[in-house]
Design a protein around this motif. Structure first.
Motif, short mmCIF file in Angstrom:
data_model
loop_
_atom_site.label_atom_id
_atom_site.label_comp_id
_atom_site.label_asym_id
_atom_site.label_seq_id
_atom_site.Cartn_x
_atom_site.Cartn_y
_atom_site.Cartn_z
N UNK A 24 -64.72 99.83 132.71
CA UNK A 24 -64.26 98.44 132.67
C UNK A 24 -62.90 98.38 131.98
N UNK A 25 -62.06 97.50 132.53
CA UNK A 25 -60.72 97.26 131.97
C UNK A 25 -60.59 95.76 131.77
N UNK A 26 -60.17 95.36 130.58
CA UNK A 26 -60.05 93.94 130.27
C UNK A 26 -58.66 93.43 130.64
N UNK A 27 -58.62 92.20 131.12
CA UNK A 27 -57.35 91.60 131.51
C UNK A 27 -57.55 90.20 132.05
N UNK A 28 -56.73 89.82 133.02
CA UNK A 28 -56.82 88.50 133.62
C UNK A 28 -56.54 88.56 135.11
N UNK A 29 -57.10 87.61 135.83
CA UNK A 29 -56.90 87.55 137.28
C UNK A 29 -55.88 86.46 137.58
N UNK A 30 -54.81 86.85 138.23
CA UNK A 30 -53.75 85.92 138.61
C UNK A 30 -53.48 86.06 140.11
N UNK A 31 -54.00 85.13 140.87
CA UNK A 31 -53.84 85.21 142.32
C UNK A 31 -54.54 86.44 142.86
N UNK A 32 -53.78 87.30 143.54
CA UNK A 32 -54.36 88.51 144.12
C UNK A 32 -54.14 89.74 143.24
N UNK A 33 -53.75 89.50 141.98
CA UNK A 33 -53.49 90.63 141.09
C UNK A 33 -54.35 90.55 139.83
N UNK B 295 -49.90 95.61 137.06
CA UNK B 295 -50.37 94.67 138.08
C UNK B 295 -51.14 95.48 139.13
N UNK B 296 -52.42 95.19 139.24
CA UNK B 296 -53.29 95.95 140.13
C UNK B 296 -53.74 95.04 141.27
N UNK B 297 -53.58 95.51 142.50
CA UNK B 297 -54.08 94.75 143.65
C UNK B 297 -55.57 94.51 143.48
N UNK B 298 -55.97 93.23 143.56
CA UNK B 298 -57.37 92.87 143.34
C UNK B 298 -58.07 92.64 144.68
N UNK B 299 -59.35 92.98 144.76
CA UNK B 299 -60.10 92.71 145.98
C UNK B 299 -60.46 91.23 146.14
N UNK C 57 -48.10 105.38 139.97
CA UNK C 57 -49.01 104.22 139.93
C UNK C 57 -48.65 103.31 138.75
N UNK C 58 -49.22 102.10 138.78
CA UNK C 58 -48.94 101.13 137.73
C UNK C 58 -49.75 101.40 136.46
N UNK C 59 -50.95 101.95 136.63
CA UNK C 59 -51.84 102.12 135.48
C UNK C 59 -51.62 103.50 134.85
N UNK C 60 -51.18 103.50 133.59
CA UNK C 60 -50.84 104.76 132.90
C UNK C 60 -51.56 104.83 131.57
N UNK C 61 -51.80 106.06 131.13
CA UNK C 61 -52.43 106.26 129.83
C UNK C 61 -52.29 107.70 129.40
N UNK C 62 -53.02 108.08 128.37
CA UNK C 62 -52.98 109.46 127.88
C UNK C 62 -54.39 110.04 127.94
#
Length: 356
Positions: free
Chosen positions: A247-256, A263-267, A292-297
């Motif tokens: 699970x990743x916490x965030x917010x839904x804005x339109x289709x993202x 910014x991740x394309x949302x289904x 990709x947009x999602x990065x980490x270590x």
């Protein structure tokens, strides 16, 4: 041997159970099809064992009805319900042989000795105990004792089998063996079976359908594949799967879906300030960070055998990726995580409900 009972349905109709002020089951509705293998799955305290005990007659419902076949058995004594129960603790008579333990239900019914002996041999052969009939429980392994308990349940040919965590005392290898035996036996006999467990692997491998409970409330009732691929809410999504759903916490804005600067394309679309994105480890991939947009270590890597689990720390969240066994990466390396859009799930953070 007593004639086999026809396949019968089971119904919980708005069943409630309170122990004093403590709610254990709330408006529990469940229909079990004739001949179905249904698993009640949940953590300790979810109400699953209480539901089984109410069906067996060992507990009384505070409200609601229980129906077996065409009979309302809500207020009927356990011995008249035509159910057979297998307990976690085996519940064998230590002073009786295997044969005497298996045949005890028929002895109580005063079945003729020749008929009873034949039935004992038949039931024992179904669980591969034919050469152990003269032994006592103390001379048996845990798996053998559990098979004696199963044979004792089989010999009655009840309308319904009830099983309360019957494999939890066995080691991992024997559990796997007994799962296969149980599934084969239930399909061969065709007896309606309700099985209680907290083990998701048992639920996924044994059940025709799984009923997931949490704090006395039915969360989802579906086939194992539907539960895994189409969870109704965040609780179900995280309860099923090993490793569990990321699970990743965030917010839904339109289709993202917006999280950790990405910014991740949302289904799904919409506007939800506090949302949760879910994705299973096998639907992620470790890639170069610039792709990709999602990065980490990399937080840790675990070689399991046929695959490696790579845990990536992204802000305050950690994602586990099921990767190739040959993947290269060290703790602290910066990587990207690619997500398969068609396998993403979005949940409302406040309610836990799936956003579709």
């Amino acid at each position: 041997m007593p004639a086999g009972s026809p396949k019968v349905p089971v119904k919980f109709d708005k069943v409630q159970k309170y122990f004093g002020p403590v709610k254990v089951l709330e408006q529990f509705d469940l229909d079990v099809a004739p001949g179905e293998f249904l698993v009640l799955l949940g953590a300790s305290g979810s109400g699953k064992t209480t539901a089984l005990r109410i069906l067996s007659g060992l507990e009384t419902a505070t409200a609601g009805r229980v129906v077996i076949g065409e009979r309302d058995v809500t207020n009927i004594l356990p011995k008249y319900r035509d159910v057979s129960m297998v307990f976690q603790s085996y519940a064998l008579y230590p002073h009786k042989t295997v044969a005497e333990n298996i045949g005890f239900p028929l002895k109580v019914r005063r079945v003729a000795k020749a008929e009873m002996d034949s039935a004992i041999r038949d039931a024992a052969s179904q669980v591969q105990l034919g050469d152990l009939l003269d032994r006592y429980p103390r001379e048996l392994s845990g798996g053998q004792r559990q098979r004696v308990a199963l044979a004792r349940a089989i010999i009655r040919r009840p309308s319904v089998f009830l099983m309360d965590e019957p494999l939890s005392n066995l080691d991992a290898k024997l559990r796997g063996y007994m799962r296969a035996e149980l599934k084969h036996m239930q399909q061969a006999l065709g007896i309606t079976t309700i099985y209680v467990t907290h083990d998701q692997i048992e639920a996924m491998t044994l059940a025709h359908r799984v009923a997931i409970l949490d704090r006395g409330v039915l969360q989802q009732l579906a086939t194992p594949a539907e539960i895994y691929n189409d969870p109704a809410n965040l609780f179900v999504a995280q309860f099923i799967g090993s490793p569990p759903m990321n699970i990743v916490r965030g917010g839904l804005e339109g289709r993202y879906f917006l999280t950790n600067g990405a910014r991740i394309d949302s289904p799904v679309g919409g506007h939800v300030d506090k949302a949760i994105l879910g994705v299973r480890p096998e639907d992620c991939a470790v890639v170069a960070p610039e792709n990709v947009a999602l990065k980490g270590v990399i937080y840790t890597t675990e070689l399991i055998g046929d695959h490696t689990l790579v845990t990536v720390e992204i802000g305050h969240d950690k994602l586990t990726v099921k990767a190739s066994k040959d993947i290269h990466g060290n703790q602290g390396d910066t990587v990207g995580v690619a997500l398969r859009r068609e396998h993403l799930y979005v949940f409302d953070a406040a309610s836990g409900q799936r956003i579709r």
